[in-house]
Write an enzyme that holds these catalytic residues in place. Structure first.
Site, PDB file in Angstrom:
ATOM      1  N   TRP A 298       0.851  -1.215   0.000  1.00 37.28           N
ATOM      2  CA  TRP A 298       0.000   0.000   0.000  1.00 37.28           C
ATOM      3  C   TRP A 298       0.870   1.241   0.000  1.00 37.28           C
ATOM      4  O   TRP A 298       0.400   2.333  -0.316  1.00 37.28           O
ATOM      5  CB  TRP A 298      -0.968   0.003   1.182  1.00 37.28           C
ATOM      6  CG  TRP A 298      -0.385   0.292   2.549  1.00 37.28           C
ATOM      7  CD1 TRP A 298       0.721  -0.279   3.105  1.00 37.28           C
ATOM      8  CD2 TRP A 298      -0.895   1.210   3.535  1.00 37.28           C
ATOM      9  NE1 TRP A 298       0.925   0.211   4.379  1.00 37.28           N
ATOM     10  CE2 TRP A 298      -0.047   1.119   4.675  1.00 37.28           C
ATOM     11  CE3 TRP A 298      -1.980   2.081   3.589  1.00 37.28           C
ATOM     12  CZ2 TRP A 298      -0.258   1.880   5.835  1.00 37.28           C
ATOM     13  CZ3 TRP A 298      -2.191   2.829   4.755  1.00 37.28           C
ATOM     14  CH2 TRP A 298      -1.337   2.730   5.855  1.00 37.28           C
ATOM     15  N   ASP A 299       2.144   1.073   0.348  1.00 34.21           N
ATOM     16  CA  ASP A 299       3.084   2.197   0.350  1.00 34.21           C
ATOM     17  C   ASP A 299       3.025   2.938  -0.984  1.00 34.21           C
ATOM     18  O   ASP A 299       3.095   4.166  -1.035  1.00 34.21           O
ATOM     19  CB  ASP A 299       4.521   1.686   0.555  1.00 34.21           C
ATOM     20  CG  ASP A 299       4.669   0.896   1.843  1.00 34.21           C
ATOM     21  OD1 ASP A 299       3.821   0.016   2.096  1.00 34.21           O
ATOM     22  OD2 ASP A 299       5.633   1.138   2.577  1.00 34.21           O
ATOM     23  N   GLU A 428       0.143  -2.295  13.061  1.00 35.90           N
ATOM     24  CA  GLU A 428       0.382  -3.746  13.047  1.00 35.90           C
ATOM     25  C   GLU A 428       0.677  -4.336  14.432  1.00 35.90           C
ATOM     26  O   GLU A 428       0.968  -5.515  14.539  1.00 35.90           O
ATOM     27  CB  GLU A 428       1.518  -4.063  12.062  1.00 35.90           C
ATOM     28  CG  GLU A 428       1.098  -3.795  10.628  1.00 35.90           C
ATOM     29  CD  GLU A 428       2.253  -3.839   9.630  1.00 35.90           C
ATOM     30  OE1 GLU A 428       1.998  -4.087   8.450  1.00 35.90           O
ATOM     31  OE2 GLU A 428       3.415  -3.604  10.042  1.00 35.90           O
ATOM     32  N   LYS A 496       1.560   1.359  16.575  1.00 33.27           N
ATOM     33  CA  LYS A 496       2.825   1.278  15.834  1.00 33.27           C
ATOM     34  C   LYS A 496       3.027   2.474  14.906  1.00 33.27           C
ATOM     35  O   LYS A 496       4.127   2.986  14.754  1.00 33.27           O
ATOM     36  CB  LYS A 496       2.873  -0.016  15.018  1.00 33.27           C
ATOM     37  CG  LYS A 496       4.149  -0.162  14.203  1.00 33.27           C
ATOM     38  CD  LYS A 496       4.143  -1.374  13.290  1.00 33.27           C
ATOM     39  CE  LYS A 496       5.362  -1.353  12.384  1.00 33.27           C
ATOM     40  NZ  LYS A 496       5.307  -2.377  11.344  1.00 33.27           N
ATOM     41  N   GLN A 497       1.942   2.884  14.213  1.00 27.17           N
ATOM     42  CA  GLN A 497       2.112   3.915  13.178  1.00 27.17           C
ATOM     43  C   GLN A 497       0.781   4.611  12.910  1.00 27.17           C
ATOM     44  O   GLN A 497      -0.245   4.230  13.473  1.00 27.17           O
ATOM     45  CB  GLN A 497       2.628   3.291  11.892  1.00 27.17           C
ATOM     46  CG  GLN A 497       1.675   2.278  11.270  1.00 27.17           C
ATOM     47  CD  GLN A 497       2.322   1.504  10.131  1.00 27.17           C
ATOM     48  OE1 GLN A 497       3.174   0.671  10.350  1.00 27.17           O
ATOM     49  NE2 GLN A 497       1.902   1.797   8.921  1.00 27.17           N
TER      50      GLN A 497
END
Length: 673
Positions: A298-299, A428, A496-497
Site C-alpha cells: 500500500w506504500d 500492526e 505502531k504507526q
C-alpha cells in the site's frame, strides 16, 4: 551557507557513509542500483516462489571505483546532483584531476552508463594514469547466465530466472551488453583532456538489448548520451517542482525526496511502457532478505501515488495499470480465502498473488484493497480519464473490489450494521480485531466510489453496494468524541504507526474539527516514536488542517531523524532499522508539504486548497500541478495566493477552469498564461 547560496538540490561530501546501504541510488523506471554496489535490478524481474520471491540480482558492470595510485594530497568529493540525476566522484590534484560520473538514463530506460574524464593544467606534460577497480563477475544467484557472442565491442550475457513466482508462471530472460572496462586509463603527454564512456544495456529480449546498446553508442559518437539524460531530467523538473523560501534542511529534504521518487516513475511520452510498481525501497534495493524483497505494498498507492498524480498523471496511470494487470492474481487471492471479487495482496510482485512471507499479513491486513481503489478514485477525480475505466480494465477492477468488500462484511443483528471481522489495521501491533476504523472507512469509500462511477457510466448500481456502504460500522465513541482504532480499543494502548489519523487525510472521512483534534491528541502521544517514517507527516497534515501550524511543524521535524547524510537517503525507522531509501517515508513527507501546507484536497468536483504556512516559511512555489489537462503554478505567500495556468491541454468541451473563493463565492476564470 546562511547566505542562501548553497544549491538545495546538490548533495556533496568529501567522504562516503560508512554504511553502504546509505549510498546514493541511480535508477530509472526499469533499471536501478546503488553506487558502488555489485548488483543491479530490473523492475518486475523477480526470482523465487511465492513468499521467497525477490528482485533478481543481476551482476553490475557499473560497479567501478576510480583511484590514482601513488598520488599524494588528492582532494576527493562525491556529489549527487538531483537536477541532472547524476552521481559523480572527483579526484583533484594541484595540476590535474579526474571525474567519474554514473547515471541510469532517464528516458532510454534500458541504459546505464558511466564516464571517466581526466584533465590537466597547461604547464604539465607527464602521462596521468587512473586505475579502475572493477570487481565485476558475470554470475548471479538468481539467473542461469550464459555468455553470448560479443556485439559492437560489447560483452554479452543472458539467462532466465531460476524459479517462477507461481507454478507455471513466467521466468523472464535477462539480456545484458556492456563495454569492457580496462584496469587503467591514461591521459598522454600531448593530451589536455580526454573522456571515456562506458555503456550498459539491459532488457528482457536480445533484440531490445542490442537496439538500446546501438542507440547508446550512436549518442556517444554524437557526444550527446549524457546531455540527453540531463535534458530528460530538466524536462522532468520543469513539469514538477516544490520550492520554498525557508530553512535549507527543509528545501534539501524536499529535493531529495522528489529526486528518489521521480527516479522511479515511467518516462514521459512513453505510454506503452509496462510498469511493475514501486516498492518501499525502490529498484536499487530488494535483493533476498532486504527491503521487503522488492515487493509492492500500500506504500505505493497511499503514500507515493498522490504526489506522482499531482504532477504526472501519465505516470500515475502506469501505476494503476500495474494493479489492473495483476487483477487475476487478486481474484485468485479472494477465492482462496473464500470471498468474492478481488483481494489485492499485502505484498505484490509479478502476478498479483500474495507473496508476503508471513501469512498473517496477507490474511488480515486487507485495507490494502481499499487503498488501491482510493488511488483509482483520486486519479479519476483529477483527470476524468474515462478510457482507463471503460476500455482499459479499470471498471472490472472497481467492480471486483466492491464485490470483495460486500462479501467480507457480516450483518450484526445486535448493532443493526455490517461488521468486518478478524483484521489487522495499519497499526500492526494489533491483529485479529473487529471493525478496524480505518479498514471499514476505506471499504465504505471503495463502495461509494464504485457506485459513483457506475452512475457516471450508466451502469445499474447493485443495491448491495449502497446498503453495505450506508450500514457499515465505523467505530466512534460519542462520549469521548473520538474514533477508537477498533472494537474494544482502550485509550492509551500503544500504536505502531499512523492509523486512525488517516481518517482525516487521506480518507477525508466526514468529522467535525473537534473530533479531528481529539483523534490527533489521543493518538499522538502513544504512537511509536521510532516507528515507520511516514507516520509524523500525517499528524502534521492533521494539525495544518486545524491551522495549528507550530504543532504541525514539531511533528514534521520528527521526520528529519529518518534522513541520513550526505545523500538524503531515508531509513524506515529512526534507529536505522527497516527499509532504506524508504520511498514511503519520502512520499508521506512530500504529502505534508503538497497537501498539508497548501491544503490541497482532491474531491469529486474540484481541487480544493486552504494554505497554512509555518512561521519560518515566507513563500511556497509549487509548479506543475496537473488538473483536468492543465498544468498550474501555485505561489502561496502569507498574504496572497497566485495561480497561473502554465499550459493547457483541456478538453474543449469541458467547463472552463476557475478559482472560486468559498466564503464569498467570487469566481476568477483561469486561462492559459
Amino acid at each position: 551557507m546562511a547566505d542562501g547560496k548553497e544549491d538545495p538540490a546538490v548533495f556533496t561530501s568529501t567522504s562516503l557513509p560508512s554504511d553502504p546501504r546509505l549510498l546514493a541510488t541511480v535508477t530509472n523506471a526499469y533499471l536501478g542500483t546503488r553506487v558502488y554496489r555489485d548488483i543491479l535490478h530490473i523492475n518486475g524481474v523477480y526470482n523465487g516462489a511465492v513468499g521467497d520471491t525477490h528482485r533478481a540480482d543481476i551482476p553490475s558492470p557499473v560497479n567501478v571505483r576510480m583511484m590514482v595510485p601513488g598520488a599524494d594530497s588528492l582532494a576527493e568529493t562525491f556529489t549527487l546532483n538531483t537536477w541532472t540525476g547524476t552521481f559523480s566522484h572527483v579526484l583533484q590534484a594541484t595540476d590535474y584531476g579526474a571525474t567519474h560520473q554514473i547515471y541510469a538514463h532517464h528516458s532510454l530506460v534500458h541504459l546505464m552508463a558511466f564516464s571517466i574524464t581526466i584533465w590537466r593544467s597547461a604547464h604539465t606534460t607527464q602521462p596521468i594514469t587512473v586505475q579502475l577497480q572493477t570487481p565485476f563477475v558475470p554470475k548471479s544467484q538468481d539467473l542461469d547466465l550464459n555468455q553470448g557472442p560479443d556485439f559492437q565491442g560489447a560483452q554479452y550475457i543472458y539467462g532466465k530466472t531460476l524459479v517462477p513466482e507461481v507454478e507455471g508462471g513466467p521466468r523472464p530472460t535477462v539480456h545484458m551488453l556492456w563495454t569492457p572496462v580496462p584496469q587503467t586509463l591514461t591521459l598522454h603527454g600531448e593530451e589536455r583532456e580526454r573522456s571515456w564512456e562506458f555503456l550498459i544495456a539491459v532488457a528482457e529480449s536480445e533484440e531490445e538489448a542490442k537496439r538500446s546498446y546501438s542507440e547508446g553508442l550512436a549518442l556517444i559518437a554524437a557526444g550527446s548520451l549524457h546531455s540527453s539524460h540531463i535534458h530528460a531530467w530538466a524536462m522532468l523538473w520543469r513539469g514538477c517542482c516544490i520550492d520554498l523560501d525557508g530553512p535549507l534542511p527543509l528545501r534539501q529534504a524536499l529535493y531529495g525526496c522528489l529526486y528518489y521518487l521521480l527516479s522511479a516513475i515511467p518516462p514521459q511520452g512513453n505510454p506503452g511502457f509496462l510498469f511493475h510498481g514501486i516498492s518501499p525501497g525502490g529498484l536499487s534495493n530488494g535483493t533476498q532478505g532486504e527491503d521487503y524483497w522488492g515487493h509492492v505494498f500500500w506504500d505505493q498507492d497511499t503514500w507515493m501515488f498522490p504526489n506522482i498524480l499531482l504532477f504526472y498523471p501519465e505516470a500515475a496511470r502506469a501505476i494503476l495499470e500495474y494493479r489492473i494487470r495483476t487483477l487475476e492474481g487478486a481474484l485468485r487471492n479472494a477465492q482462496e480465502q473464500g470471498y468474492k471479487g478481488a483481494k489485492f495482496p499485502w505484498e505484490s510482485a509479478a502476478t498479483g498473488r500474495e507473496v508476503c512471507p508471513e501469512e498473517i499479513y496477507g490474511a488480515q491486513e486487507i485495507h490494502v484493497t481499499g487503498d488501491v481503489l482510493m488511488a483509482f478514485e483520486q486519479y479519476y477525480c483529477t483527470t476524468q480519464d474515462q478510457k482507463l475505466f471503460r476500455e482499459d480494465g479499470g471498471w472490472k477492477l472497481v467492480d471486483a473490489v466492491a464485490q470483495y468488500w460486500c462479501s467480507r462484511m457480516v450483518w450484526s443483528e445486535e448493532e443493526q450494521c455490517y461488521h468486518i471481522k478478524g483484521v489487522m489495521p495499519p497499526d500492526e501491533y494489533h491483529y485479529r480485531v473487529d471493525n478496524s476504523v480505518y479498514t471499514n472507512a476505506v471499504a465504505q469509500r471503495s463502495l461509494n466510489f464504485a457506485a459513483d462511477i457506475a452512475r457516471d457510466f450508466l451502469i445499474p448500481v447493485p443495491e448491495e453496494w449502497v446498503d453495505c456502504a450506508k450500514k457499515i460500522k465505523v467505530p466512534f465513541d460519542a462520549e469521548k468524541k473520538y474514533h477508537p482504532e477498533y472494537d474494544g480499543y482502550s485509550p492509551g494502548e500503544p500504536v505502531k504507526q499512523a492509523d486512525v489519523v488517516l481518517l482525516g487525510f487521506p480518507l477525508m472521512y466526514p468529522m467535525s474539527s473537534e473530533v479531528r483534534r481529539n483523534d490527533l491528541e489521543m493518538y499522538e502521544p502513544i504512537t511509536e516514536l521510532d516507528g515507520p517514517a511516514m507516520t509524523w507527516s500525517m499528524f502534521a497534515v492533521g494539525w495544518l488542517e486545524l491551522k495549528e501550524v507550530q504543532r504541525a511543524q514539531s511533528q514534521l521535524n520528527k521526520c528529519f531523524s529518518n534522513i541520513t547524510e550526505p545523500f538524503k537517503i531515508w531509513v524506515e525507522n529512526s534507529d536505522g532499522s527497516g527499509a532504506v531509501n524508504f520511498l514511503t517515508g519520502m512520499g508521506g513527507f512530500l504529502q505534508a508539504v503538497l497537501f498539508g501546507y497548501t491544503g490541497f484536497r482532491i474531491t469529486r468536483s474540484s481541487l480544493c486548497f486552504n494554505p497554512a504556512l509555518p512561521n519560518d516559511i515566507n513563500k511556497l512555489n509549487i509548479t506543475g500541478v496537473s488538473y483536468f489537462g492543465n498544468k498550474l503554478k501555485f505561489t502561496i505567500a502569507k498574504e496572497e495566493i497566485r495561480i497561473k495556468v502554465i499550459e493547457s491541454h483541456q478538453d474543449p468541451l469541458a467547463p472552463p477552469l476557475e478559482a472560486v473563493l468559498e466564503e464569498s463565492g467570487q469566481r476568477f476564470p483561469l486561462r492559459e498564461g
